[in-house]
Design a protein around this motif. Structure first.
Motif, PDB file in Angstrom:
ATOM      1  N   PRO A  46      33.527  52.511  41.081  1.00  0.00           N
ATOM      2  CA  PRO A  46      32.725  51.306  41.358  1.00  0.00           C
ATOM      3  C   PRO A  46      33.392  50.287  42.268  1.00  0.00           C
ATOM      4  O   PRO A  46      32.706  49.675  43.104  1.00  0.00           O
ATOM      5  CB  PRO A  46      32.455  50.751  39.951  1.00  0.00           C
ATOM      6  N   PRO A  47      34.721  50.054  42.189  1.00  0.00           N
ATOM      7  CA  PRO A  47      35.317  49.061  43.095  1.00  0.00           C
ATOM      8  C   PRO A  47      35.329  49.471  44.567  1.00  0.00           C
ATOM      9  O   PRO A  47      35.600  48.628  45.435  1.00  0.00           O
ATOM     10  CB  PRO A  47      36.752  48.916  42.567  1.00  0.00           C
ATOM     11  N   SER A  49      33.045  50.171  46.709  1.00  0.00           N
ATOM     12  CA  SER A  49      32.050  49.512  47.560  1.00  0.00           C
ATOM     13  C   SER A  49      32.076  47.999  47.410  1.00  0.00           C
ATOM     14  O   SER A  49      31.265  47.313  48.031  1.00  0.00           O
ATOM     15  CB  SER A  49      30.647  50.033  47.232  1.00  0.00           C
ATOM     16  N   LYS A  50      33.020  47.501  46.609  1.00  0.00           N
ATOM     17  CA  LYS A  50      33.087  46.052  46.370  1.00  0.00           C
ATOM     18  C   LYS A  50      34.515  45.559  46.582  1.00  0.00           C
ATOM     19  O   LYS A  50      34.885  45.210  47.691  1.00  0.00           O
ATOM     20  CB  LYS A  50      32.577  45.740  44.954  1.00  0.00           C
ATOM     21  N   GLN A  51      35.338  45.511  45.537  1.00  0.00           N
ATOM     22  CA  GLN A  51      36.660  44.888  45.633  1.00  0.00           C
ATOM     23  C   GLN A  51      37.586  45.588  46.629  1.00  0.00           C
ATOM     24  O   GLN A  51      38.295  44.931  47.398  1.00  0.00           O
ATOM     25  CB  GLN A  51      37.324  44.834  44.252  1.00  0.00           C
ATOM     26  N   VAL A  52      37.626  46.927  46.612  1.00  0.00           N
ATOM     27  CA  VAL A  52      38.498  47.647  47.540  1.00  0.00           C
ATOM     28  C   VAL A  52      37.989  47.507  48.966  1.00  0.00           C
ATOM     29  O   VAL A  52      38.755  47.259  49.901  1.00  0.00           O
ATOM     30  CB  VAL A  52      38.623  49.130  47.136  1.00  0.00           C
ATOM     31  N   LEU A  53      36.680  47.630  49.146  1.00  0.00           N
ATOM     32  CA  LEU A  53      36.097  47.526  50.484  1.00  0.00           C
ATOM     33  C   LEU A  53      36.302  46.137  51.076  1.00  0.00           C
ATOM     34  O   LEU A  53      36.594  45.990  52.265  1.00  0.00           O
ATOM     35  CB  LEU A  53      34.610  47.870  50.429  1.00  0.00           C
ATOM     36  N   VAL A 155      21.722  51.716  44.920  1.00  0.00           N
ATOM     37  CA  VAL A 155      22.816  50.877  44.427  1.00  0.00           C
ATOM     38  C   VAL A 155      23.941  50.780  45.449  1.00  0.00           C
ATOM     39  O   VAL A 155      24.392  49.685  45.807  1.00  0.00           O
ATOM     40  CB  VAL A 155      23.364  51.420  43.092  1.00  0.00           C
ATOM     41  N   LEU A 156      24.425  51.909  45.933  1.00  0.00           N
ATOM     42  CA  LEU A 156      25.557  51.914  46.850  1.00  0.00           C
ATOM     43  C   LEU A 156      25.236  51.179  48.144  1.00  0.00           C
ATOM     44  O   LEU A 156      26.041  50.380  48.650  1.00  0.00           O
ATOM     45  CB  LEU A 156      25.993  53.347  47.150  1.00  0.00           C
ATOM     46  N   ARG A 295      29.144  54.922  35.965  1.00  0.00           N
ATOM     47  CA  ARG A 295      30.434  54.863  35.298  1.00  0.00           C
ATOM     48  C   ARG A 295      30.294  54.859  33.782  1.00  0.00           C
ATOM     49  O   ARG A 295      31.091  55.481  33.062  1.00  0.00           O
ATOM     50  CB  ARG A 295      31.163  53.595  35.779  1.00  0.00           C
ATOM     51  N   ALA A 296      29.288  54.132  33.267  1.00  0.00           N
ATOM     52  CA  ALA A 296      29.123  54.051  31.819  1.00  0.00           C
ATOM     53  C   ALA A 296      28.869  55.430  31.224  1.00  0.00           C
ATOM     54  O   ALA A 296      29.435  55.799  30.181  1.00  0.00           O
ATOM     55  CB  ALA A 296      27.976  53.102  31.475  1.00  0.00           C
ATOM     56  N   ASN A 297      28.029  56.230  31.882  1.00  0.00           N
ATOM     57  CA  ASN A 297      27.743  57.558  31.355  1.00  0.00           C
ATOM     58  C   ASN A 297      28.974  58.449  31.393  1.00  0.00           C
ATOM     59  O   ASN A 297      29.191  59.252  30.486  1.00  0.00           O
ATOM     60  CB  ASN A 297      26.614  58.210  32.143  1.00  0.00           C
ATOM     61  N   ALA A 298      29.782  58.325  32.448  1.00  0.00           N
ATOM     62  CA  ALA A 298      30.988  59.154  32.524  1.00  0.00           C
ATOM     63  C   ALA A 298      31.864  58.939  31.297  1.00  0.00           C
ATOM     64  O   ALA A 298      32.394  59.893  30.715  1.00  0.00           O
ATOM     65  CB  ALA A 298      31.769  58.821  33.802  1.00  0.00           C
TER      66      ALA A 298
END
Length: 397
Positions: A46-47, A49-53, A155-156, A295-298
């Motif tokens: 999840p990070p 596309s947000k924090q890392v990007l 979403v992405l 992520r939650a399902n994983a």
């Protein structure tokens, strides 16, 4: 049922690592191997596309666990060597380097692969976002760019658009839906999401498809829409969905249909289970197959698979859930807010930018969505319990 002597987990991302950790927490003391295609340690997606990007996080911060915690698992990590075949009847896996790994139980957790844009590849400036390397490459291009076109409005695509806009780029999102994430949120909340993006300067071209990419000297220069209109771009992100990473399972003996087909216990064959984005299991609560990419399902499915490997024999009955952070808004979704369900605001006020919506269908509540109200959203989860988590009726009843 006795515990297997050796468990081989194919896939070392969230679902694979989660399965290994759950096995140890549940007391499994046998041999444990994690086989991963990427050479680095397991990291969170999840990070990307947000924090890392955006550069707010260094890539190492996305690691799922520090090295000492991984060492404490007492597991063999075989990384940078993707699986290329499985003999399900023998529970034997061959890898790209020629290794042969045999186990008493095999867990398939190979996830999904980003779907590229159709047409010839190789253009510089065209990106997908699935791996740490993808995110790093996209960031390097964005910091030197002025205009971004995101192809895809799920979403992405919406997250990448929001991140790039906060980085100062001119951003246009092109996609088939009337508003971003309509399929995941329903028209009501998707309309609010569209308004959020528009207020923040993102240009939305809903109900639009891309016909081809434009290029100049080997680099992308924009996109041509169906109908002939051209949009200039220094960078293009393809966010048009993913495909389950099951090509290596051809001829394995497993049933493949939009993922690895499993029963209600996430079992694909005798001694073979699947977890995470790649697993298409029978959700006994809703009476149909389901495959969830989040992520939650994983995390939850990994726990269920570990338990069933050790003989718990419990069906996997989750309330589907996911979240997304875009601009200043956190959106949480529980259940399945289908487009035909009627939305009702049950907490907060959309005009104030904080609210909870319940989605009702003829068979009862199907979903709950929270907009900047995380605590209140969790409190409304109870209305979905009967629909999603009731156990199946025993055979013969």
């Amino acid at each position: 049922m006795s515990s297997p002597g050796h468990v081989l987990v194919v896939g070392a991302s969230a679902a694979g690592l989660g399965t290994a950790e759950a096995l140890r927490r549940k007391g499994y003391q046998g041999r444990l191997t994690l086989l991963g295609a990427e050479s680095g340690p397991p990291y969170d997606r999840p990070p990307l596309s947000k924090q890392v990007l955006s550069g707010a996080w260094q890539p190492d911060k996305a690691r799922l666990r520090p090295q000492d915690v991984l060492d404490g698992l007492d597991a063999a990590f075989v990384l940078g060597d993707p699986a290329v075949s499985l003999d399900a009847s023998r529970r034997r896996v061959e890898t790209a380097s020629g290794r042969t790994l045999t186990a008493d139980a095999v867990v398939v957790a190979t996830g999904v692969r980003a779907r590229p844009l159709p047409g010839p590849g190789g253009l510089r400036g065209v990106h997908v976002v699935r791996t740490l390397d993808d995110s790093a490459a996209l960031r390097a291009d964005l910091v030197a760019a002025r205009r971004l076109v995101v192809v895809g409005d799920g979403v992405l695509g919406a997250e990448a658009a929001a991140t790039a806009r906060l980085m100062g780029l001119e951003v246009c999102v092109v996609g088939p839906q009337p508003s971003p994430m309509t399929d995941q949120l329903g028209p009501f909340a998707a309309g609010h999401l569209a308004a959020l993006h528009t207020r923040n300067g993102v240009v939305l071209r809903g109900g639009t498809l891309v016909e081809s990419l434009l290029s100049r000297e080997g680099r992308v220069a924009g996109v041509r829409l169906v109908g002939g209109e051209e949009l200039e771009a220094d960078v293009v992100v393809a966010a048009i969905g993913c495909t389950p990473a099951t090509d290596w399972l051809a001829g394995s003996g497993l049933e493949l249909d939009d993922g690895v087909v499993c029963d209600a216990y996430c079992r694909a064959a005798d001694g073979v289970w699947a977890a995470g984005d790649v697993a298409r299991w029978h959700h006994a609560g809703v009476g149909r197959p389901m495959r969830l990419e989040n992520r939650a399902n994983a995390t939850e499915q990994a726990l269920a698979v570990a338990g069933n490997i050790l003989g718990e024999n419990l069906p996997y009955l989750p309330v589907p859930s996911f979240w997304t952070d875009q601009f200043q808004v956190k959106i949480q979704v529980l259940g399945t807010p289908t487009a035909d369900a009627s939305p009702e605001v049950v907490d907060g006020d959309p005009a104030q930018g904080r609210f909870v919506v319940r989605y009702d269908a003829p068979e009862g509540p199907t979903g709950v969505l929270g907009w900047n109200m995380p605590k209140q959203t969790r409190l409304h989860r109870a209305v979905l319990t009967d629909r999603f988590t009731r156990p199946p009726e025993p055979a013969g009843r």
